[in-house]
Scaffold this active site. Structure first.
Site, PDB file in Angstrom:
ATOM      1  CG  HIS A   1      23.814 -39.016  39.222  1.00 30.41           C
ATOM      2  ND1 HIS A   1      23.443 -38.630  40.481  1.00 30.41           N
ATOM      3  CD2 HIS A   1      24.910 -39.789  39.383  1.00 30.41           C
ATOM      4  CE1 HIS A   1      24.295 -39.143  41.359  1.00 30.41           C
ATOM      5  NE2 HIS A   1      25.176 -39.846  40.724  1.00 30.41           N
TER       6      HIS A   1
HETATM    7  C1  LIG Z   1      28.071 -42.318  42.452  1.00 32.44           C
HETATM    8  S1  LIG Z   1      28.629 -43.910  42.919  1.00 32.44           S
HETATM    9  C2  LIG Z   1      27.124 -44.685  43.430  1.00 32.44           C
HETATM   10  C3  LIG Z   1      27.368 -45.800  44.386  1.00 32.44           C
HETATM   11  C4  LIG Z   1      26.083 -46.440  44.949  1.00 32.44           C
HETATM   12  N1  LIG Z   1      25.209 -46.940  43.902  1.00 32.44           N
HETATM   13  C5  LIG Z   1      25.334 -45.448  45.806  1.00 32.44           C
HETATM   14  O1  LIG Z   1      24.248 -45.035  45.448  1.00 32.44           O
HETATM   15  O2  LIG Z   1      25.876 -45.052  46.848  1.00 32.44           O
HETATM   16  C6  LIG Z   1      28.907 -44.660  41.342  1.00 32.44           C
HETATM   17  C7  LIG Z   1      29.567 -46.010  41.437  1.00 32.44           C
HETATM   18  O3  LIG Z   1      29.743 -46.529  40.116  1.00 32.44           O
HETATM   19  C8  LIG Z   1      30.980 -47.218  40.088  1.00 32.44           C
HETATM   20  N2  LIG Z   1      31.416 -47.352  38.684  1.00 32.44           N
HETATM   21  C9  LIG Z   1      31.988 -46.413  37.893  1.00 32.44           C
HETATM   22  N3  LIG Z   1      32.194 -46.914  36.667  1.00 32.44           N
HETATM   23  C10 LIG Z   1      31.727 -48.205  36.681  1.00 32.44           C
HETATM   24  C11 LIG Z   1      31.636 -49.216  35.693  1.00 32.44           C
HETATM   25  N4  LIG Z   1      32.046 -49.022  34.450  1.00 32.44           N
HETATM   26  N5  LIG Z   1      31.082 -50.387  36.053  1.00 32.44           N
HETATM   27  C12 LIG Z   1      30.631 -50.599  37.323  1.00 32.44           C
HETATM   28  N6  LIG Z   1      30.716 -49.667  38.305  1.00 32.44           N
HETATM   29  C13 LIG Z   1      31.234 -48.473  37.983  1.00 32.44           C
HETATM   30  C14 LIG Z   1      31.897 -46.373  40.939  1.00 32.44           C
HETATM   31  O4  LIG Z   1      33.037 -47.098  41.390  1.00 32.44           O
HETATM   32  C15 LIG Z   1      30.950 -45.962  42.069  1.00 32.44           C
HETATM   33  O5  LIG Z   1      31.002 -46.873  43.144  1.00 32.44           O
END
Ligand SMILES: C[S@@+](CC[C@H](N)C(=O)[O-])C[C@H]1O[C@@H](n2cnc3c(N)ncnc32)[C@H](O)[C@@H]1O
Length: 443
Positions: A337
């Site tokens: 999302h």
């Molecule tokens: C909206 S949070 C969701 C965290 C967890 N999955 C939850 O449901 O609580 C999105 C996560 O994606 C990570 N993220 C953003 N870009 C990323 C990337 N390129 N590779 C891996 N993680 C990433 C962010 O640091 C964040 O922790």
């Protein structure tokens, strides 16, 4: 979480009398439900705001909201209703000040009461002093919030305030406070740029550089969080609080057959602080979890766990090929999302080689809101749809991204790999659902 064939009828309420009748009937069913479950009647007092979390209660609460809100719209008429709506940013501004200046911690809670009733209230002067601002505006903020039953004036003491159930929640629950603070700080500032952002690039939908957040802060959200460790911590707390709402973790653990995975490995892709994996690991003692995230700030907020090494953490960019091959489950929770379709396709495609190792034994689980739409159904009440649309708008503002319906998930999956096939969908009219996916060649 409810199966995909679950549909709630949307009613067109027509008259004040019929709405009043529905409200009365639903309210008495709620009273009976509370008493038969020995649940105390909710009140506005501190400690009185707990409502049951159960499918039965939701089935009464949701239609009561639809009916009560429509009754108010009808009896107020469009002019009063819109006037109230149009001025709601001033209400939010009062909450913004209260959060910024930590009002919720300046009024003592009942907990700290010494028994004579004197410890649970504060004068405007006392709050102003602790907040480091003038008394006049402090009082106006408190009085505005009190109209929402967030704080209340102590009877007979007009310049003295005490907590209510809502203000006490913000005082007691650090993660919920973090969520409120994030919304009333960066997100409200970004949101006010939405129309300006569209005017500046009216046709460039779905890109984080065309988000209101980018318009306001000049960089994408996640880069901004990397540059502001305090805000990254607040974000991780906010995500944790969000997952407590509407039983997200309970729903996730109940809806999928985690127990059948035996000693399998679950890879939590973009798993943030690992709060979901840790909760699942506590419940399913045979499973192992690898929490991956690009952000070392997120991973550094990961709880040190008592789980005997069953939850490990790995820095990984989910646009790169998945390094853990042949796991039982790749959980992609609240990640897609955050991205437009093109980037979501890249994230999904990066998982394919890992799914190909043991295709028949491996599942991709997308744990995200599943919006209703005319292709795949999932009609919700107006009250429920409003919640889902708010979160969809949040994605547009924050990241130029979106929530998706089952039909839209299917489209991005097929663009990533034609073999991707949705095998099951669990809908949750109030929040995050689950889409179970496999590589069809597995059959
Ligand atoms: C909206 S949070 C969701 C965290 C967890 N999955 C939850 O449901 O609580 C999105 C996560 O994606 C990570 N993220 C953003 N870009 C990323 C990337 N390129 N590779 C891996 N993680 C990433 C962010 O640091 C964040 O922790």
């Amino acid at each position: 979480m409810l199966k995909s064939n679950f549909q709630i009828q949307r009613h067109d309420y027509v008259s004040i009398a019929s709405l009043a009748q529905q409200i009365s009937s639903l309210a008495s069913q709620i009273t009976s439900y509370l008493s038969s479950n020995a649940h105390p009647e909710p009140s506005f007092e501190v400690g009185g705001g707990v409502v049951p979390v159960s499918a039965e209660y939701e089935a009464l609460r949701v239609p009561l909201n639809d009916a009560a809100l429509d009754l108010l719209r009808l009896i107020n008429g469009p002019r009063n209703t819109l006037r109230n709506f149009l001025f709601s940013h001033y209400d939010l501004a009062s909450l913004q000040v209260a959060l910024d200046r930590r009002f919720f911690h300046h009024v003592p809670l009942y907990d700290s009461d010494n028994g004579d009733g004197a410890g649970n209230k504060a004068t405007i002067t006392e709050v102003a002093e602790k907040a480091g601002m003038d008394e006049n505006r402090t009082g106006r903020v408190l009085k505005m919030l009190s109209t929402h039953r967030i704080f209340e004036q102590v009877p007979g003491e007009p310049d003295t305030f005490r907590h209510t159930a809502s203000s006490a929640l913000l005082a007691r629950d650090a993660d919920f406070h973090a969520m409120a603070d994030m919304q009333m700080d960066d997100m409200i500032k970004a949101t006010s740029e939405t129309s300006t952002m569209i005017t500046s690039s009216p046709l460039a939908a779905d890109h984080q550089n065309h988000s209101a957040f980018h318009q306001r802060f000049g960089i994408p959200l996640y880069l901004y969080l990397e540059q502001h460790p305090y805000k990254a911590k607040r974000f991780a707390q906010a995500m944790s609080s969000w997952s407590q709402i509407d039983r997200q973790i309970t729903d996730l653990s109940n809806s999928y057959t985690w127990g059948s995975l035996g000693k399998g490995t679950v890879v939590d892709v973009g798993g943030g602080s690992g709060h979901i994996s840790i909760a699942l690991a506590r419940q399913f003692p045979s499973l192992r979890f690898v929490v991956q995230d690009i952000s070392h700030h997120m991973l550094s907020h990961a709880e040190s766990s008592e789980l005997g090494g069953r939850v490990t953490f790995q820095q990984h960019d989910f646009f790169q090929p998945q390094p853990v091959r042949g796991a039982s489950v790749y959980l992609v929770r609240q990640v897609l999302h955050n991205y437009n379709d093109a980037d979501s396709v890249k994230i999904l495609a990066a998982l394919v080689p890992a799914l190909e190792v043991r295709p028949s034994a491996t599942r991709l689980l997308i744990n995200d809101i599943v919006l209703p739409d005319s292709h795949s159904g999932g009609v919700t009440s107006k009250y429920e749809e409003h919640h889902l649309r708010q979160v969809d708008f949040c994605m547009m503002v924050a990241l130029g991204a979106k929530q998706r319906s089952q039909f839209e998930f299917d489209q991005v999956l097929k663009r990533a790999d034609k073999r991707f096939e949705i095998v099951n969908v669990w809908r949750n009219p109030l929040g995050i659902g689950l889409v179970e996916v496999r590589l069809a060649s597995a059959v």
